[in-house]
Motif scaffolding. Structure first.
Motif, PDB file in Angstrom:
ATOM      1  N   MET A   1     -73.062  75.620  -7.026  1.00  0.00           N
ATOM      2  CA  MET A   1     -74.254  76.432  -6.764  1.00  0.00           C
ATOM      3  C   MET A   1     -75.428  75.563  -6.329  1.00  0.00           C
ATOM      4  SD  MET A   1     -74.024  79.096  -9.984  1.00  0.00           S
ATOM      5  CE  MET A   1     -75.654  79.736  -9.614  1.00  0.00           C
ATOM      6  N   ALA A   2     -75.570  74.392  -6.963  1.00  0.00           N
ATOM      7  CA  ALA A   2     -76.662  73.482  -6.600  1.00  0.00           C
ATOM      8  C   ALA A   2     -76.510  72.992  -5.173  1.00  0.00           C
ATOM      9  CB  ALA A   2     -76.688  72.296  -7.571  1.00  0.00           C
ATOM     10  N   PHE A   3     -75.269  72.757  -4.744  1.00  0.00           N
ATOM     11  CA  PHE A   3     -75.039  72.306  -3.371  1.00  0.00           C
ATOM     12  C   PHE A   3     -75.464  73.379  -2.364  1.00  0.00           C
ATOM     13  CE2 PHE A   3     -72.252  72.360   0.370  1.00  0.00           C
ATOM     14  CZ  PHE A   3     -72.562  71.128   0.911  1.00  0.00           C
ATOM     15  N   PHE A   4     -75.030  74.609  -2.592  1.00  0.00           N
ATOM     16  CA  PHE A   4     -75.408  75.684  -1.671  1.00  0.00           C
ATOM     17  C   PHE A   4     -76.912  75.950  -1.725  1.00  0.00           C
ATOM     18  CE2 PHE A   4     -70.855  76.661  -1.975  1.00  0.00           C
ATOM     19  CZ  PHE A   4     -70.569  76.852  -0.632  1.00  0.00           C
TER      20      PHE A   4
ATOM     21  N   ILE B   1     -84.287  58.336  11.844  1.00  0.00           N
ATOM     22  CA  ILE B   1     -82.843  58.537  11.647  1.00  0.00           C
ATOM     23  C   ILE B   1     -82.486  58.309  10.182  1.00  0.00           C
ATOM     24  CG2 ILE B   1     -80.561  57.596  12.196  1.00  0.00           C
ATOM     25  CD1 ILE B   1     -81.573  57.066  15.017  1.00  0.00           C
ATOM     26  N   ASN B   2     -83.058  57.271   9.580  1.00  0.00           N
ATOM     27  CA  ASN B   2     -82.780  56.980   8.172  1.00  0.00           C
ATOM     28  C   ASN B   2     -83.210  58.125   7.268  1.00  0.00           C
ATOM     29  OD1 ASN B   2     -81.789  54.481   8.919  1.00  0.00           O
ATOM     30  ND2 ASN B   2     -83.678  53.384   8.449  1.00  0.00           N
ATOM     31  N   LYS B   3     -84.365  58.732   7.570  1.00  0.00           N
ATOM     32  CA  LYS B   3     -84.831  59.862   6.770  1.00  0.00           C
ATOM     33  C   LYS B   3     -83.874  61.047   6.875  1.00  0.00           C
ATOM     34  CE  LYS B   3     -89.750  58.691   7.149  1.00  0.00           C
ATOM     35  NZ  LYS B   3     -91.065  59.103   7.691  1.00  0.00           N
ATOM     36  N   HIS B   4     -83.361  61.296   8.072  1.00  0.00           N
ATOM     37  CA  HIS B   4     -82.408  62.389   8.244  1.00  0.00           C
ATOM     38  C   HIS B   4     -81.092  62.093   7.532  1.00  0.00           C
ATOM     39  CE1 HIS B   4     -85.241  63.730  11.326  1.00  0.00           C
ATOM     40  NE2 HIS B   4     -84.598  64.872  11.373  1.00  0.00           N
ATOM     41  N   LEU B   5     -80.659  60.837   7.565  1.00  0.00           N
ATOM     42  CA  LEU B   5     -79.428  60.468   6.859  1.00  0.00           C
ATOM     43  C   LEU B   5     -79.599  60.617   5.345  1.00  0.00           C
ATOM     44  CD1 LEU B   5     -78.257  57.317   8.860  1.00  0.00           C
ATOM     45  CD2 LEU B   5     -76.999  59.461   8.611  1.00  0.00           C
ATOM     46  N   ILE B   6     -80.748  60.214   4.834  1.00  0.00           N
ATOM     47  CA  ILE B   6     -81.005  60.360   3.402  1.00  0.00           C
ATOM     48  C   ILE B   6     -81.016  61.835   3.009  1.00  0.00           C
ATOM     49  CG2 ILE B   6     -82.762  60.037   1.616  1.00  0.00           C
ATOM     50  CD1 ILE B   6     -83.500  57.402   3.022  1.00  0.00           C
ATOM     51  N   ALA B   7     -81.644  62.669   3.844  1.00  0.00           N
ATOM     52  CA  ALA B   7     -81.641  64.115   3.582  1.00  0.00           C
ATOM     53  C   ALA B   7     -80.224  64.666   3.602  1.00  0.00           C
ATOM     54  CB  ALA B   7     -82.507  64.835   4.610  1.00  0.00           C
ATOM     55  N   PHE B   8     -79.383  64.136   4.484  1.00  0.00           N
ATOM     56  CA  PHE B   8     -77.982  64.564   4.561  1.00  0.00           C
ATOM     57  C   PHE B   8     -77.236  64.199   3.278  1.00  0.00           C
ATOM     58  CE2 PHE B   8     -73.537  63.787   5.604  1.00  0.00           C
ATOM     59  CZ  PHE B   8     -73.191  64.931   6.308  1.00  0.00           C
ATOM     60  N   TYR B   9     -77.413  62.964   2.802  1.00  0.00           N
ATOM     61  CA  TYR B   9     -76.703  62.528   1.602  1.00  0.00           C
ATOM     62  C   TYR B   9     -77.246  63.193   0.343  1.00  0.00           C
ATOM     63  CZ  TYR B   9     -74.772  58.859   4.591  1.00  0.00           C
ATOM     64  OH  TYR B   9     -74.119  58.182   5.585  1.00  0.00           O
ATOM     65  N   ASP B  10     -78.532  63.566   0.366  1.00  0.00           N
ATOM     66  CA  ASP B  10     -79.130  64.204  -0.801  1.00  0.00           C
ATOM     67  C   ASP B  10     -78.458  65.525  -1.152  1.00  0.00           C
ATOM     68  OD1 ASP B  10     -80.949  62.327  -1.575  1.00  0.00           O
ATOM     69  OD2 ASP B  10     -82.632  63.162  -0.456  1.00  0.00           O
ATOM     70  N   LYS B  11     -77.895  66.189  -0.161  1.00  0.00           N
ATOM     71  CA  LYS B  11     -77.194  67.448  -0.434  1.00  0.00           C
ATOM     72  C   LYS B  11     -76.007  67.224  -1.372  1.00  0.00           C
ATOM     73  CE  LYS B  11     -79.667  69.258   3.007  1.00  0.00           C
ATOM     74  NZ  LYS B  11     -80.819  70.139   2.794  1.00  0.00           N
ATOM     75  N   PHE B  12     -75.391  66.051  -1.274  1.00  0.00           N
ATOM     76  CA  PHE B  12     -74.229  65.732  -2.099  1.00  0.00           C
ATOM     77  C   PHE B  12     -74.622  64.975  -3.362  1.00  0.00           C
ATOM     78  CE2 PHE B  12     -72.934  65.959   2.339  1.00  0.00           C
ATOM     79  CZ  PHE B  12     -71.892  66.873   2.286  1.00  0.00           C
ATOM     80  N   VAL B  13     -75.737  64.251  -3.304  1.00  0.00           N
ATOM     81  CA  VAL B  13     -76.177  63.493  -4.474  1.00  0.00           C
ATOM     82  C   VAL B  13     -76.503  64.420  -5.631  1.00  0.00           C
ATOM     83  CG1 VAL B  13     -78.031  62.020  -5.367  1.00  0.00           C
ATOM     84  CG2 VAL B  13     -76.981  61.494  -3.178  1.00  0.00           C
ATOM     85  N   ILE B  14     -77.120  65.574  -5.337  1.00  0.00           N
ATOM     86  CA  ILE B  14     -77.477  66.500  -6.404  1.00  0.00           C
ATOM     87  C   ILE B  14     -76.242  67.032  -7.116  1.00  0.00           C
ATOM     88  CG2 ILE B  14     -77.557  68.511  -4.876  1.00  0.00           C
ATOM     89  CD1 ILE B  14     -79.821  69.598  -6.589  1.00  0.00           C
TER      90      ILE B  14
ATOM     91  N   LEU C   1     -76.385  53.778   0.864  1.00  0.00           N
ATOM     92  CA  LEU C   1     -76.613  53.037  -0.378  1.00  0.00           C
ATOM     93  C   LEU C   1     -77.942  53.429  -1.004  1.00  0.00           C
ATOM     94  CD1 LEU C   1     -75.583  50.862  -2.295  1.00  0.00           C
ATOM     95  CD2 LEU C   1     -76.717  49.151  -0.869  1.00  0.00           C
ATOM     96  N   GLY C   2     -78.971  53.667  -0.193  1.00  0.00           N
ATOM     97  CA  GLY C   2     -80.263  54.059  -0.730  1.00  0.00           C
ATOM     98  C   GLY C   2     -80.215  55.397  -1.438  1.00  0.00           C
ATOM     99  N   ALA C   3     -79.483  56.352  -0.865  1.00  0.00           N
ATOM    100  CA  ALA C   3     -79.386  57.681  -1.479  1.00  0.00           C
ATOM    101  C   ALA C   3     -78.522  57.673  -2.738  1.00  0.00           C
ATOM    102  CB  ALA C   3     -78.825  58.681  -0.464  1.00  0.00           C
ATOM    103  N   TRP C   4     -77.495  56.832  -2.766  1.00  0.00           N
ATOM    104  CA  TRP C   4     -76.539  56.812  -3.878  1.00  0.00           C
ATOM    105  C   TRP C   4     -76.798  55.690  -4.868  1.00  0.00           C
ATOM    106  CZ3 TRP C   4     -72.977  60.521  -4.933  1.00  0.00           C
ATOM    107  CH2 TRP C   4     -72.682  61.455  -3.918  1.00  0.00           C
ATOM    108  N   LEU C   5     -77.855  54.902  -4.675  1.00  0.00           N
ATOM    109  CA  LEU C   5     -78.061  53.715  -5.500  1.00  0.00           C
ATOM    110  C   LEU C   5     -78.167  54.059  -6.982  1.00  0.00           C
ATOM    111  CD1 LEU C   5     -78.523  50.654  -5.490  1.00  0.00           C
ATOM    112  CD2 LEU C   5     -80.983  51.111  -5.273  1.00  0.00           C
TER     113      LEU C   5
END
Length: 478
Positions: A113-116, A359-372, A429-433
Motif C-alpha cells: 500500500m505504501a508503494f502505491f 538527473i540525480n534528483k530524478h533517480l533518487i525520486a525513482f529509488y525512493d518509491k522502493f526505499v519506503i 547508493l545515496g537513496a539506499w545508504l
C-alpha cells in the motif's frame, strides 16, 4: 487465523494507529510552521487552509509511516515481554518467528500500500500543492498583499495600510518600491492615497489601479560629478495603472519549488521516460561539444603567412618565419582562442553539472518509491526484536530507542541524498545508504532476540577486565 495471531494483530494495530495519528499531527504542525508566512495575515478562509494542508499531508507519510512501525513494534513486543506473555508463549513452544509471522504478513500488505501511495497519491498531491500555491494570488489577488508590511510582488515591494471590500481588493495608504532590473536597489517610489486590485482567473496579469498619488525616481547621471544636480524626478497623478505579471510573482518561491520538486510529482513510468530524455539530452550536448572543437577556434587568415618556398625541414622556431607584427598578431589570436575555449569549457561544464544534478534528483525520486517499502520491513525487524530484548513497553524507554534509531536513519538518508545530488556518490547508493547501514543492525537484533541473548552481553566486555584485576591484585588465602 488463530487466537494468538488475532491477539497480536489487534494489539499491534491499536498501538500503530494511535502512534501514527499522534506523529502525523506533530508533522502537520511542522508543515504549518514551515509555511506560516503563506498562511498568516492573508485573509485565507477555512476552506483554502484545509485545501492547503490536505495537499501537504501526503508528503508527510514517508516520514511518519516507518517511524510509526518502529515505535509500535517496540511498544507491542516490549509490553508482551514485560508482562511475561512471551515467556508463556515460549513455554508453549511458540518462537519469536512464529509470533511475528502474522504481523510480517500485515507489514507486507502495508508496504505494498505504501508503494502505491508513494507512486500515485504523493505525486498527484505534490502537483496540486504546488499549483495551489501558484494560483492562490491569481484566484484571490488580495492574498498576495498583507496589511502593514512590505510584500514582495514580482518587481515591486508593496505596502498598504488597510484593505477593505468583499475580496480585500480596495487598498488605502499605498507605498510601492520598484526594484531595479540591474539589482542595485530601489530607485523608484510610488505613493498613493488609495487604489484597487483587478484580476481575472483567465489572465496572469494583475492590475493595480492607483488614485491620487506621487511618483519619485532617482536619476543616475552618466557622470558621477553631476549627481548633485539631478537628485530625483517627481510627478503627481490622478490615476495610474500598474500591470503585474503573476508569473513573476510566482517565480519568487513557487517556480523554485517546482524546479526542485518536479521529480516528486512523477510516477515511476513518468520518471523512467523523463530520465531517458534527460540522459539523451546530456549525451547529445557532450557529443556536440567534443565533436566541434574548430567552431570555438579562430584560425589566422592565410594572408598572415609569408610566401616562402617549401623546405624539406621546417625550422624549430616557427615564429621566426614571420615578422614581428605578424608574431604579435598570431600570439594575440592564440591567447584569445585559449581564453574563449577555456570559457566555453567552463560554461559547458557548469551546464552539464547542473543537468547531471537534475538527473540525480530524478533517480533518487525513482529509488525512493522502493526505499519506503524496504523501510517498513527494516523498521519492523528492528523494532520487534528490540522490544523483545529490552522488555519494556509504554511510552518511556521505547520512545527513546525509536527516536534515536529514526534520527540515525533520517540523518543518514538525508546525508546520502544530498551527497548523491551533488554527484558525490551514485544516486542508488545515496537513496539506499541508510537502509544498507541499518540492515545488519536489524539482522543482529533478530538473531539475538531469537536466541534469548540480551542487547549487550556485559560478560564479554567485563571478563577481560576481571582477569586483569585478578592478576594485578591476587587474593591471599589463609
Amino acid at each position: 487465523m488463530k487466537i494468538l495471531d488475532k491477539y497480536l494483530l489487534k494489539t499491534f494495530l491499536t498501538t500503530f494507529t494511535t502512534v501514527f495519528v499522534i506523529l502525523f499531527f506533530i508533522f502537520i504542525l511542522q508543515t504549518v510552521w514551515l509555511f506560516i508566512s503563506e498562511l498568516a495575515g492573508k485573509d485565507l478562509d477555512l476552506v483554502m487552509v484545509i485545501k492547503f494542508l490536505a495537499f501537504a499531508m501526503p508528503r508527510i507519510v514517508p516520514l511518519v509511516l516507518p517511524l510509526s512501525i518502529l515505535l509500535a513494534s517496540i511498544m507491542t513486543f516490549g509490553n508482551l515481554a514485560e508482562n511475561y506473555e512471551f515467556a508463556a508463549m515460549k513455554s508453549s513452544g511458540i518462537s519469536l518467528q512464529r509470533a511475528m509471522r502474522m504481523l510480517t504478513i500485515f507489514i507486507i500488505l502495508l508496504s505494498i500500500m505504501a508503494f502505491f501511495f508513494a507512486n500515485n497519491v504523493i505525486p498527484y498531491a505534490e502537483y496540486k500543492f504546488i499549483n495551489f500555491r501558484k494560483n492562490i494570488a491569481q484566484v484571490k489577488p488580495a492574498l498576495a498583499i498583507a496589511e502593514g508590511q512590505f510584500n514582495d510582488v514580482g518587481f515591486y515591494n508593496i505596502k498598504v495600510n488597510k484593505k477593505s471590500g468583499k475580496e480585500g481588493n480596495e487598498l488605502t495608504g499605498i507605498t510601492i518600491h520598484k526594484k531595479s532590473k540591474i539589482g542595485d536597489g530601489s530607485k523608484t517610489v510610488i505613493k498613493a492615497k488609495n487604489g484597487s486590485l483587478i484580476s481575472s482567473e483567465e489572465s496572469s496579469i494583475l492590475q493595480l489601479v492607483l488614485n491620487d498619488g506621487y511618483y519619485y525616481e532617482d536619476i543616475v547621471p552618466k557622470n558621477y560629478e553631476d549627481r548633485s544636480k539631478m537628485p530625483f524626478a517627481k510627478s503627481s497623478f490622478k490615476k495610474q495603472i500598474i500591470n503585474i505579471d503573476l508569473s513573476e510573482l510566482n517565480k519568487t518561491d513557487v517556480n523554485d519549488a517546482s524546479v526542485t520538486n518536479t521529480n516528486t510529482m512523477l510516477t515511476i513510468n513518468e520518471l523512467s521516460y523523463t530520465l531517458d530524455s534527460l540522459n539523451k539530452n546530456i549525451k547529445t550536448e557532450v557529443k556536440n561539444f567534443t565533436e566541434n572543437p574548430t567552431a570555438r577556434i579562430n584560425y589566422p587568415a592565410p594572408k598572415v603567412f609569408p610566401k616562402t618556398k617549401v623546405k624539406k625541414e621546417l625550422p624549430t622556431d616557427i615564429l621566426s618565419l614571420y615578422t614581428n607584427q605578424q608574431k604579435s598578431d598570431i600570439l594575440k589570436i592564440a591567447s584569445s582562442n585559449i581564453t574563449n575555449t577555456s570559457y566555453s569549457i567552463e560554461t559547458i561544464r557548469s551546464e552539464i553539472l547542473n543537468k547531471q544534478k537534475n538527473i540525480n534528483k530524478h533517480l533518487i525520486a525513482f529509488y525512493d518509491k522502493f526505499v519506503i517499502v524496504f523501510a517498513c520491513f527494516l523498521m519492523f525487524f528492528i523494532g520487534a526484536p528490540l522490544g523483545a530484548i529490552i522488555r519494556k513497553g509504554g511510552l518511556g524507554l521505547p520512545i527513546v530507542f525509536a527516536v534515536l534509531i529514526f534520527i540515525t536513519y533520517h540523518f543518514i538518508n538525508t546525508f546520502g541524498k544530498r551527497l548523491a545530488q551533488e554527484d558525490g556518490m551514485t544516486p542508488f547508493l545515496g537513496a539506499w545508504l541508510s537502509s544498507i547501514i541499518l540492515t545488519p543492525f536489524a539482522i543482529l537484533l533478530t538473531y539475538r532476540a531469537t536466541n534469548d541473548i540480551g542487547l549487550i552481553n556485559m560478560d564479554v566486555i567485563l571478563l577481560p577486565f576481571q582477569k586483569l584485576f585478578k592478576k594485578l591484585f591476587p587474593t591471599t588465602q589463609n
